[in-house]
Scaffold this motif. Structure first.
Motif, mmCIF file in Angstrom:
data_model
loop_
_atom_site.group_PDB
_atom_site.id
_atom_site.type_symbol
_atom_site.label_atom_id
_atom_site.label_comp_id
_atom_site.label_asym_id
_atom_site.label_seq_id
_atom_site.Cartn_x
_atom_site.Cartn_y
_atom_site.Cartn_z
ATOM 1 N N ALA A 60 43.950 1.301 39.014
ATOM 2 C CA ALA A 60 44.284 2.248 38.657
ATOM 3 C C ALA A 60 44.719 2.900 37.503
ATOM 4 N N ILE A 61 45.618 2.328 36.132
ATOM 5 C CA ILE A 61 46.101 2.827 35.148
ATOM 6 C C ILE A 61 46.524 4.271 34.586
ATOM 7 N N THR A 62 47.858 4.445 34.598
ATOM 8 C CA THR A 62 48.071 5.683 34.359
ATOM 9 C C THR A 62 48.909 5.639 32.833
ATOM 10 N N ILE A 63 48.038 5.902 31.971
ATOM 11 C CA ILE A 63 48.793 5.103 29.992
ATOM 12 C C ILE A 63 49.495 7.364 29.344
ATOM 13 N N HIS A 64 50.155 7.035 29.009
ATOM 14 C CA HIS A 64 50.291 8.685 27.818
ATOM 15 C C HIS A 64 48.973 8.759 26.952
ATOM 16 N N ALA A 65 48.514 9.685 26.988
ATOM 17 C CA ALA A 65 47.393 10.236 26.115
ATOM 18 C C ALA A 65 47.421 9.487 24.803
ATOM 19 N N PRO A 66 46.422 8.807 24.462
ATOM 20 C CA PRO A 66 46.517 8.245 23.411
ATOM 21 C C PRO A 66 45.587 9.158 21.866
ATOM 22 N N GLY A 67 46.172 8.945 20.788
ATOM 23 C CA GLY A 67 45.567 9.661 19.996
ATOM 24 C C GLY A 67 46.293 10.680 19.161
ATOM 25 N N PRO A 68 46.147 11.218 18.088
ATOM 26 C CA PRO A 68 46.845 12.381 18.041
ATOM 27 C C PRO A 68 47.407 13.402 18.471
ATOM 28 N N TRP A 69 48.158 13.970 18.345
ATOM 29 C CA TRP A 69 49.017 14.696 18.665
ATOM 30 C C TRP A 69 47.730 16.007 19.695
ATOM 31 N N ILE A 71 45.269 16.031 19.718
ATOM 32 C CA ILE A 71 43.749 15.729 20.830
ATOM 33 C C ILE A 71 44.357 15.723 21.950
ATOM 34 N N ARG A 72 45.732 15.441 21.900
ATOM 35 C CA ARG A 72 46.285 16.378 23.334
ATOM 36 C C ARG A 72 46.098 17.016 23.784
ATOM 37 N N LYS A 73 46.765 18.322 22.421
ATOM 38 C CA LYS A 73 46.366 19.286 22.915
ATOM 39 C C LYS A 73 44.947 20.350 23.143
ATOM 40 N N ILE A 74 44.416 19.777 23.004
ATOM 41 C CA ILE A 74 42.740 19.763 23.057
ATOM 42 C C ILE A 74 42.160 19.608 24.500
ATOM 43 N N ILE A 75 42.604 18.513 24.749
ATOM 44 C CA ILE A 75 42.084 18.190 26.153
ATOM 45 C C ILE A 75 43.365 18.425 27.194
ATOM 46 N N ASP A 76 44.093 19.632 26.387
ATOM 47 C CA ASP A 76 45.797 19.402 27.203
ATOM 48 C C ASP A 76 46.077 18.462 28.585
ATOM 49 N N GLN A 77 46.271 17.575 28.054
ATOM 50 C CA GLN A 77 46.898 16.547 29.285
ATOM 51 C C GLN A 77 47.982 15.497 27.906
ATOM 52 N N ASP A 78 49.496 15.138 28.915
ATOM 53 C CA ASP A 78 49.945 14.029 28.142
ATOM 54 C C ASP A 78 49.323 12.423 28.625
ATOM 55 N N THR A 79 48.566 12.189 29.838
ATOM 56 C CA THR A 79 48.834 11.541 30.801
ATOM 57 C C THR A 79 46.651 11.086 30.853
ATOM 58 N N CYS A 80 46.737 10.254 29.828
ATOM 59 C CA CYS A 80 45.078 9.287 30.977
ATOM 60 C C CYS A 80 44.700 8.748 32.530
ATOM 61 N N HIS A 81 44.290 8.382 32.305
ATOM 62 C CA HIS A 81 43.790 7.880 33.846
ATOM 63 C C HIS A 81 42.459 6.551 33.150
ATOM 64 N N CYS A 82 42.720 5.685 33.684
ATOM 65 C CA CYS A 82 41.716 4.767 33.361
ATOM 66 C C CYS A 82 41.809 3.707 34.754
ATOM 67 N N VAL A 83 40.270 3.188 34.499
ATOM 68 C CA VAL A 83 39.502 2.057 35.760
ATOM 69 C C VAL A 83 39.819 0.755 35.137
ATOM 70 N N GLU A 84 39.482 0.068 35.751
ATOM 71 C CA GLU A 84 40.493 -0.962 35.188
ATOM 72 C C GLU A 84 39.518 -1.502 36.038
ATOM 73 N N SER A 85 38.761 -2.839 36.062
ATOM 74 C CA SER A 85 37.308 -3.221 37.324
ATOM 75 C C SER A 85 37.588 -4.393 36.937
ATOM 76 N N THR A 86 37.378 -5.505 37.548
ATOM 77 C CA THR A 86 37.725 -6.787 37.219
ATOM 78 C C THR A 86 37.143 -7.948 38.000
ATOM 79 N N VAL A 87 36.150 -8.742 37.613
ATOM 80 C CA VAL A 87 35.141 -9.625 38.426
ATOM 81 C C VAL A 87 36.050 -11.266 38.160
#
Length: 163
Positions: A60-69, A71-87
């Motif tokens: 699980a990777i938590t990042i600063h929300a990407p994109g223009p400001w 977009i962060r207002k639309i999604i109402d979040q400053d952070t995003c959560h990603c899932v990295e899957s590796t094989v």
């Protein structure tokens, strides 16, 4: 307009070095400056399939929300959560890594950068899509830079050269 969201890159280093660099990239202090948009990385699962010899890992990777400001207002979040899957397949000497942004997938299609809710406003959606593509490409370049630095560090380490 639909643009590709995935990138493929082949490193000119031995397979063992690249896979080792991938596991260590988030922990290296030098990389933390380059990857300053990454706030936290947690390993959720490690599983070794004894039949195939493949290692499956989920982080699980938590990042600063990407994109223009706005977009962060639309999604109402400053952070995003990603899932990295590796094989990792040691028999075929391959490593497949994919990352999904689970917060933005409501707004952005996974296989392309195409803004869903604004599709009726094609011109604006296209501009937002391009900003997302540019951000994605910049972050990908930083990721490759980090991997190259880690591979060179590991090469020097294996030869007994202190960095």
């Amino acid at each position: 307009m639909v643009r590709a969201y995935s990138q493929e890159h082949t490193y000119k280093h031995p397979w063992e070095r690249v896979t080792s660099a991938s596991w260590r990239k988030f922990a290296d202090p030098e990389n933390k400056r380059t990857l300053s948009h990454i706030l936290e990385v947690d390993t959720l699962n490690h599983k070794l399939d004894s039949n195939s010899g493949k290692l499956y890992t989920t982080r699980a990777i938590t990042i600063h929300a990407p994109g223009p400001w706005f977009i962060r207002k639309i999604i109402d979040q400053d952070t995003c959560h990603c899932v990295e899957s590796t094989v990792v397949d040691s028999q075929s000497r391959s490593m497949q890594l994919s990352t999904r942004n689970i917060i933005l997938e409501k707004y952005i299609e996974e296989t392309s950068i195409r803004i869903k809710p604004l599709s009726a406003l094609a011109s604006m959606a296209e501009k937002i899509e391009q900003k997302c593509v540019n951000k994605f490409q910049a972050k990908s370049a930083k990721g490759r830079e980090v991997m190259e630095r880690m591979c060179k560090y590991l090469e020097e380490e294996s030869r007994g050269i202190s960095a």
